[in-house]
Design an enzyme around this catalytic site. Sequence first.
Site: not given
Ligand code: SPD
Length: 285
Positions: A39, A70, A94, A144-145, A163, A165, A170
């Site tokens: 990405q 978080h 992160d 890969d989780g 946690d 995206t 993926p």
């Molecule tokens: N639309 C954004 C969603 C992101 C969720 N995860 C963010 C990772 C932060 N640790």
Amino acid sequence: MGINMTLDNTWFTEQWEGQGSAISLKIKSKLHDEQSPYQRIEIYETEAFGRLMTLDGLVMVTDRDNFIYHEMMSHPALFTHADPKDVLIIGGGDCGTLHEVLKHPVERVTQVELDERVTRVAEQFFPELCVSNKDPRAQLRFSDGIAWVKDAPAESYDVIIVDGTDPIGPAAGLFSEVFYRDCWRVLKPGGIIVGQSESPLFHADLIIAMHRALRAVGFADVRTLHFPQCTYPSGWWSATLAGKNGGVVNFREQATSSKSFRTRYYNAALHKGALALPEFLINNM
Ligand code: SPD
């Protein structure tokens, strides 16, 4: 306030497809831009939100508001489990969630992030999120989780935190029944899973589907917590919590007040309040 203006290229904008809306953050400078194998990772210095990390143009973390996300991704699950020792984080590159989890007296936290570059860039630009990365209880793995959970021995974790995206590319597999079935198998008795579950306003269908999928694979109780997250779509976000055997409404409330660490958002009253659902969700669960 209230003036009609057009934003120029000193603003970062994330448009919310199909929602006729967007968020813009005023940018001071761009600090980093790279295409990893997975990405595009960009870092900006913003005028009012500190640093901003985006992945493929979507806001992941800002200095100013990441603590809410978080804390809500970690403390409700860890205070709901009776005695969490072994924690698995899927994604979380992160390291903000990892940092919160390590505030608890856990024995081991394994974090499985697909893209090592996210962690390396976070170490450089968000060092305060990464201060616990060298904690001897933390094991950072880059793979890969979904495959990790598929291959993990049965009953190996107390808590799984997803946690990831948004459910595109993926990360879509992190919202599937197949993945939840593997999570159920690798959780110990009394285990808990929590996953980020998008916006209650924009993505109610996803939250409802997640409840059904988690119940379908055997989770005894599934609940959604919601909280403000002003830089994510709609400014309102959620995490969905499920218990392998027991309910996930009760938590170790006493432990939240005697805890040895500070939180900026999470407390017992907010935990209870976050579990109260709006009518439009209750009526469809
Ligand atoms: N639309 C954004 C969603 C992101 C969720 N995860 C963010 C990772 C932060 N640790």
